[in-house]
Write a protein that holds these residues in place. Structure first.
Motif, short mmCIF file in Angstrom:
data_model
loop_
_atom_site.label_atom_id
_atom_site.label_comp_id
_atom_site.label_asym_id
_atom_site.label_seq_id
_atom_site.Cartn_x
_atom_site.Cartn_y
_atom_site.Cartn_z
N SER A 74 0.81 -1.23 0.00
CA SER A 74 0.00 0.00 0.00
C SER A 74 0.83 1.27 0.00
CB SER A 74 -0.92 0.01 1.21
OG SER A 74 -0.16 -0.03 2.39
N SER A 75 1.97 1.25 0.65
CA SER A 75 2.67 2.53 0.82
C SER A 75 4.14 2.39 0.55
CB SER A 75 2.47 3.05 2.25
OG SER A 75 3.18 2.22 3.15
N ARG A 130 6.86 2.39 -8.40
CA ARG A 130 5.47 2.84 -8.25
C ARG A 130 4.54 1.79 -8.86
NH1 ARG A 130 2.44 6.13 -5.20
NH2 ARG A 130 0.88 7.27 -6.39
N LYS A 141 -7.23 -2.53 -7.20
CA LYS A 141 -8.27 -1.53 -6.91
C LYS A 141 -7.76 -0.50 -5.90
CE LYS A 141 -12.46 -3.90 -8.13
NZ LYS A 141 -11.82 -4.80 -9.03
N ASN A 142 -8.44 0.61 -5.90
CA ASN A 142 -8.20 1.71 -4.96
C ASN A 142 -6.98 2.58 -5.29
OD1 ASN A 142 -10.45 1.47 -3.33
ND2 ASN A 142 -9.49 -0.12 -2.09
N GLY A 143 -6.18 2.16 -6.26
CA GLY A 143 -5.15 3.04 -6.80
C GLY A 143 -4.02 3.36 -5.85
N CYS A 144 -2.98 3.89 -6.41
CA CYS A 144 -1.81 4.41 -5.68
C CYS A 144 -1.20 3.39 -4.70
CB CYS A 144 -2.14 5.68 -4.93
SG CYS A 144 -2.38 7.08 -6.01
N GLY A 145 0.02 3.07 -4.96
CA GLY A 145 0.72 2.15 -4.08
C GLY A 145 2.09 1.87 -4.69
N ARG A 187 -1.15 -6.59 -1.13
CA ARG A 187 -2.47 -6.33 -1.73
C ARG A 187 -2.70 -7.20 -2.96
NH1 ARG A 187 -2.45 -0.24 -3.02
NH2 ARG A 187 -4.62 -0.62 -3.60
N GLY A 237 -0.85 9.22 -0.65
CA GLY A 237 -0.14 8.50 -1.71
C GLY A 237 -0.48 7.03 -1.72
N SER A 238 -1.52 6.64 -0.99
CA SER A 238 -1.90 5.23 -0.94
C SER A 238 -3.42 5.11 -0.94
CB SER A 238 -1.32 4.56 0.32
OG SER A 238 -1.68 5.28 1.49
N PHE A 239 -3.95 4.03 -1.54
CA PHE A 239 -5.40 3.78 -1.61
C PHE A 239 -6.17 5.03 -2.08
CE2 PHE A 239 -3.97 0.79 1.70
CZ PHE A 239 -4.43 -0.40 1.16
N SER A 240 -5.64 5.69 -3.09
CA SER A 240 -6.19 7.01 -3.42
C SER A 240 -7.60 6.99 -3.96
CB SER A 240 -5.27 7.70 -4.43
OG SER A 240 -4.02 7.93 -3.84
N ALA A 241 -8.05 5.86 -4.49
CA ALA A 241 -9.40 5.82 -5.04
C ALA A 241 -10.47 5.72 -3.95
CB ALA A 241 -9.54 4.65 -6.00
N SER A 242 -10.03 5.47 -2.74
CA SER A 242 -10.99 5.30 -1.65
C SER A 242 -11.11 6.59 -0.85
CB SER A 242 -10.52 4.16 -0.73
OG SER A 242 -11.32 4.13 0.42
#
Lengths: 76, 383
Positions: free
Chosen positions: A9-10, A32, A39-43, A67, B232-237
């Motif tokens: 996630s991070s 990146r 799902k949920n983007g960015c990680g 994830r 910067g994490s889980f941005s869609a939520s």
């Protein structure tokens, strides 16, 4: 040469995971997240080119939430 | 004398900062200027690695087993706000000492302005048993946490945090320590001291810049964040990520502060925390010995001793307000802090709520010659 990509996630988890794997003799690098299936983007991703199962087990054992994982054909 | 100032206000902010700290802050702006944790290009990843390195250093320094549980915040006060308001969000009470800073008391007051949600334990100087009894008597069925400072920012009085931590653990309470005056000066072992939440400033005993602090979480109790936003994490939520440190680190982190803090921690490690503490205690003991022989000087504690004290002391000159004394010292190039030091409870305990005190606090950079100069000026002022 194939590789395994573990999605975390991070960036903190990614760096922590990479250091853990490095210390245990598993070469890893991070980048990146670039996977539309997650799902949920960015990680971030941790790429390893060998010992996939041991790598996953090590990551989970120190509390790093994975994830998702995906086998890649080319190590970026 | 550094830069024309004899600096004894280190309990507020240590100064001067080590060269390595200033250099690290500069490097953060020149070499690691990208946003950490948001992108994947080399400078962003390099900045992220530097930030993580500071988490590792802090975790090792305070014996916390997971660097991800080191949360960067703007100050020790912010860390205390997160923990206090989070732990008591759904009710419950806290036990505090009778010397707490407003960084503890105001958040507690804000939780329930009309009805105090805390019980106050008495600290007995150097008497661990009686102090523990007092803390124990304050624990009620509704108590959720013990929140206490490690050392008084006014009188240097040190609390037996390990014993209090063990008491908290026996009762299933969260142990929250305000380490504003002790981090970098007194050894802290979160595991051995049974500390669940350690709140730490970066700009005092750890020699970092202002604007950076840490919350070290040694417990898996769930505490909700005070702020939500981009991580910067889980941005869609729309839901704030629950993992640490992201849960509490919305918005861009203070990279110059963090890198400066890492250099500060390394400075303390190089010098040796015990060496710093012994050196500062020698200076405080010397100052105390000189002051107690002077006419018209009021001291409020026995001679500082490691068994119950950190290297901070307070004094007054008979018949003069503490602010007036600090102003007179300032004219002689000496920097101290007077007044109530944001800790009215400590002043109430020692009977100095009306006058405040003049506080003297050395650092790793303070010399015996500076201590001698301070004492000489006070002696002439006290007549």
């Amino acid at each position: 040469m194939g590789s395994m990509c573990f999605y975390v996630s991070s960036v903190t988890n990614a760096i922590r995971g990479k250091e853990l794997l490095d210390k245990n003799g598993i070469r890893a690098h991070i980048s990146r997240l670039a996977d539309e299936n997650i799902k949920n983007g960015c990680g971030y991703c941790i790429f390893v080119s060998s010992d996939y199962e041991r790598a996953e087990s090590l990551l989970r054992s120190c509390g790093i939430r994975i994830r998702g994982a995906r086998k890649m054909n080319d190590l970026k | 004398m550094k830069g024309g100032t004899v600096y004894f206000d280190n309990a507020a902010t240590t100064w001067p900062k080590p060269y390595s700290v200033r250099k690290a802050v500069n490097r953060a702006l020149t070499e690691y200027g990208a946003n950490p944790g948001r992108s994947g290009y080399p400078m962003a990843l390099a900045a992220s690695r530097q930030v993580y390195r500071c988490r590792e250093l802090a975790a090792e320094f305070f014996n916390l087993n997971n660097p991800s549980n080191v949360v960067f915040v703007q100050s020790c006060t912010m860390a205390l706000n997160i923990v206090i308001k989070g732990l008591l969000k759904n009710g419950g009470r806290a036990v505090v000492s009778d010397m707490e800073h407003n960084a503890v008391m105001r958040p507690l007051h804000a939780v329930s302005p009309g009805y105090p949600v805390y019980d106050v334990a008495t600290v007995f100087l150097g008497d661990t048993e009686r102090t523990l009894e007092s803390f124990g008597r304050c624990i009620r069925p509704a108590t959720r946490a013990i929140v206490c400072l490690h050392a008084s920012n006014v009188f240097g009085v040190r609390l037996p945090v390990r014993e209090i931590g063990m008491l908290a653990r026996r009762h299933g309470l969260a142990m929250v320590v305000d380490a504003a005056q002790s981090a970098g000066v007194l050894p802290i072992d979160m595991q051995a001291d049974c500390i669940d939440y350690l709140c730490v400033p970066g700009h005092k005993g750890l020699y970092g810049p202002m604007g950076i602090g840490m919350l070290l979480c040694g417990s898996d109790r769930f505490i909700p964040p005070l702020l939500e936003g981009g991580t910067g994490s889980f941005s869609a939520s729309l839901r704030q990520p629950q993992d640490l440190p992201d849960r509490f680190e919305s918005g861009t982190v203070n990279t110059p502060g963090i890198l400066g803090l890492a250099a500060g921690i390394e400075f303390v490690k190089r010098q040796g925390i015990n060496e710093i503490a012994n050196r500062e205690m020698r200076l405080i003991s010397y100052i105390y010995s000189r002051l107690e022989r002077m006419k018209n000087i009021r001291l409020y504690t026995p001679k500082p001793d490691f068994s119950w004290s950190a290297p901070v002391l307070s004094f007054n000159i008979e018949g003069r307000h503490s602010e007036e004394v600090a102003d007179a010292l300032s004219k002689k190039g000496i920097a101290v802090r007077a007044g109530l030091h944001c800790a009215p409870n400590a002043h109430r305990k020692f009977g100095t709520l009306d006058t405040g005190t003049v506080r003297v606090a050395p650092s790793a950079h303070t010399t015996m010659a500076e201590a001698g100069y301070l004492c000489g000026v006070i002696e002439r002022m006290a007549g």
